[in-house]
Design a protein around this motif. Sequence first.
Motif, PDB file in Angstrom:
ATOM      1  N   HIS A  55      52.446   1.076 -41.636  1.00 33.41           N
ATOM      2  CA  HIS A  55      51.465   2.350 -41.503  1.00 33.41           C
ATOM      3  C   HIS A  55      50.373   1.806 -40.504  1.00 33.41           C
ATOM      4  N   SER A  56      50.361   0.887 -39.675  1.00 35.70           N
ATOM      5  CA  SER A  56      49.383   0.407 -38.843  1.00 35.70           C
ATOM      6  C   SER A  56      49.077   1.599 -37.852  1.00 35.70           C
ATOM      7  N   TYR A  57      49.920   2.439 -37.495  1.00 32.66           N
ATOM      8  CA  TYR A  57      49.683   3.426 -36.513  1.00 32.66           C
ATOM      9  C   TYR A  57      48.359   4.454 -37.040  1.00 32.66           C
ATOM     10  N   LEU A  58      48.113   4.536 -38.409  1.00 30.81           N
ATOM     11  CA  LEU A  58      47.046   5.112 -38.975  1.00 30.81           C
ATOM     12  C   LEU A  58      45.664   4.744 -38.572  1.00 30.81           C
ATOM     13  N   LEU A  59      45.725   3.357 -38.113  1.00 33.22           N
ATOM     14  CA  LEU A  59      44.455   2.725 -37.655  1.00 33.22           C
ATOM     15  C   LEU A  59      44.279   2.819 -35.976  1.00 33.22           C
ATOM     16  N   GLU A  60      45.508   3.521 -35.503  1.00 31.95           N
ATOM     17  CA  GLU A  60      45.532   3.428 -33.811  1.00 31.95           C
ATOM     18  C   GLU A  60      44.928   4.702 -33.615  1.00 31.95           C
ATOM     19  N   PRO A  61      43.860   4.702 -32.688  1.00 32.42           N
ATOM     20  CA  PRO A  61      43.263   6.015 -32.258  1.00 32.42           C
ATOM     21  C   PRO A  61      44.088   6.799 -31.161  1.00 32.42           C
ATOM     22  N   LEU A  62      45.043   6.125 -30.570  1.00 33.20           N
ATOM     23  CA  LEU A  62      45.770   6.997 -29.639  1.00 33.20           C
ATOM     24  C   LEU A  62      46.795   7.876 -30.474  1.00 33.20           C
ATOM     25  N   TRP A  63      47.184   7.378 -31.650  1.00 35.61           N
ATOM     26  CA  TRP A  63      48.098   8.255 -32.464  1.00 35.61           C
ATOM     27  C   TRP A  63      47.228   9.275 -33.155  1.00 35.61           C
ATOM     28  N   TRP A  64      46.194   9.306 -33.347  1.00 34.53           N
ATOM     29  CA  TRP A  64      45.091  10.224 -33.643  1.00 34.53           C
ATOM     30  C   TRP A  64      44.801  11.196 -32.807  1.00 34.53           C
ATOM     31  N   VAL A  65      44.804  10.862 -31.759  1.00 32.08           N
ATOM     32  CA  VAL A  65      44.649  11.405 -30.436  1.00 32.08           C
ATOM     33  C   VAL A  65      45.909  12.703 -30.381  1.00 32.08           C
ATOM     34  N   GLY A  66      46.987  11.936 -30.491  1.00 28.09           N
ATOM     35  CA  GLY A  66      48.388  12.963 -30.516  1.00 28.09           C
ATOM     36  C   GLY A  66      48.336  13.681 -31.565  1.00 28.09           C
ATOM     37  N   MET A  67      47.946  13.366 -32.847  1.00 26.94           N
ATOM     38  CA  MET A  67      48.045  14.316 -33.906  1.00 26.94           C
ATOM     39  C   MET A  67      47.178  15.442 -33.923  1.00 26.94           C
ATOM     40  N   ILE A  68      46.028  15.148 -33.377  1.00 30.96           N
ATOM     41  CA  ILE A  68      45.052  16.265 -32.946  1.00 30.96           C
ATOM     42  C   ILE A  68      45.395  17.277 -32.054  1.00 30.96           C
ATOM     43  N   THR A  69      46.339  16.643 -30.899  1.00 26.44           N
ATOM     44  CA  THR A  69      46.677  17.615 -29.921  1.00 26.44           C
ATOM     45  C   THR A  69      47.869  18.603 -30.493  1.00 26.44           C
ATOM     46  N   VAL A 347      60.144   9.022 -36.895  1.00 26.13           N
ATOM     47  CA  VAL A 347      58.873   9.332 -37.438  1.00 26.13           C
ATOM     48  C   VAL A 347      58.073  10.466 -36.897  1.00 26.13           C
ATOM     49  N   LEU A 348      58.363  10.425 -35.480  1.00 19.19           N
ATOM     50  CA  LEU A 348      57.652  11.432 -34.481  1.00 19.19           C
ATOM     51  C   LEU A 348      58.336  13.130 -34.959  1.00 19.19           C
ATOM     52  N   ARG A 349      59.585  12.995 -35.288  1.00 21.75           N
ATOM     53  CA  ARG A 349      60.421  14.174 -35.578  1.00 21.75           C
ATOM     54  C   ARG A 349      59.873  14.746 -36.979  1.00 21.75           C
ATOM     55  N   ARG A 350      59.620  13.771 -37.892  1.00 23.41           N
ATOM     56  CA  ARG A 350      59.225  14.354 -39.355  1.00 23.41           C
ATOM     57  C   ARG A 350      57.811  14.932 -39.214  1.00 23.41           C
ATOM     58  N   GLN A 351      56.904  14.136 -38.267  1.00 20.11           N
ATOM     59  CA  GLN A 351      55.508  14.846 -38.118  1.00 20.11           C
ATOM     60  C   GLN A 351      55.316  16.102 -37.394  1.00 20.11           C
ATOM     61  N   GLU A 352      56.450  16.423 -36.489  1.00 20.28           N
ATOM     62  CA  GLU A 352      56.591  17.595 -35.619  1.00 20.28           C
ATOM     63  C   GLU A 352      57.389  18.805 -36.033  1.00 20.28           C
ATOM     64  N   MET A 353      58.520  18.532 -36.742  1.00 20.97           N
ATOM     65  CA  MET A 353      59.486  19.541 -37.030  1.00 20.97           C
ATOM     66  C   MET A 353      59.323  19.866 -38.320  1.00 20.97           C
ATOM     67  N   PHE A 354      58.994  21.180 -38.622  1.00 24.22           N
ATOM     68  CA  PHE A 354      58.896  21.677 -39.846  1.00 24.22           C
ATOM     69  C   PHE A 354      60.058  22.763 -40.240  1.00 24.22           C
TER      70      PHE A 354
END
Length: 354
Positions: A55-69, A347-354
């Motif tokens: 879960h180190s990606y939670l500390l990665e700013p770039l990942w959060w930029v993608g999440m906000i996007t 992981v990306l699919r879980r976050q993006e597909m509902f």
Amino acid sequence: MGGVGGEQELSADNVRGIVLALISSGFIGGSFIIKKKGLRRAAAASGIGAGVGGHSYLLEPLWWVGMITMIVGEIANFVAYAFAPAVLVTPLGALSIIVSAVLAHFILKERLQSLGVLGCVMCITGSMVIVIHAPQEQEIASVKEIWKLATQPSFLLYVALVIVMVSVLMFHFSPLWGQSNVLIYTAICSLMGSLSVMSVKALGTSLKLTFEGTNQLVYPETWFFVLVVATCVLTQMNYLNKALDTFNTAIVSPIYYVMFTTLTILASIIMFKDWSGQSLGSITSEICGLIVVLSGTILLHVTKDYERIPQSKIGIYAPLSPSLTTRLTGELVDHVEDGRTSDEEKVLRRQEMF
């Protein structure tokens, strides 16, 4: 309304819906790339990929930029349903796949093959056909009107059939064959998804009217739609995660997209009477445009994931023929460039597909 070849002039609301849907596709498609780069950067720094429990990606700013996007894109998609019919907005979601594929080609160096380019062209062409022949958005002055549409016998029958089918799939077929047949999990996601989009459209329209000065939050129907959205989305996410954990992402994604899009358009036609008053030519053109979009989506996914399969394994995986909607049965395919990519995709699919 009428025109040459059954074409219709786009209303101002339809134009707003199209613009919002295009913005949504751009943001969501771009978020996939940004988050993937964030996942890779976090995995390189910690040595533990997200797909294996990191879960180190939670500390990665770039990942959060993608999440906000991605969140901005989802909000734009939500608002689009308040202005345009689902038969127009939902198929345009395929354009996010094109954005993702093109950006991946240039940024992630994931080569877009000739058939992938053809898939992109098919998605764009099909979307243009749908836009040209799209039905006009129905004028709604109150959530009470939407409630009347939602409680008409034809739509209540559809809702009853969905509830029965989902219940049978969840409690009978899922325990027996859920781990071996991809259609079970994806069917549950898609059936619930069709109801969630109808509720999202109802809720979005209610909020739109509220912001225009006619408060709809005082009606219990508005809050009922909120409850339905929450229930359906949570169910979708749960079973989509199961599908992605069990089956090849390359099979789950296109199958889910096809089933979800088809059922959502069917639900919208029943509830909002999207095709009422349209000519046979316009309806036929919309169906053809949808088929072209769905076919282009399949082609994009198939070619993208075929390239990830090592040549030594092509003989093993070549017989798999993905059918667009949720990504069928099959084992996870190792990516060529490193062993973490498949996990990142999941992981990306879980976050993006509902």
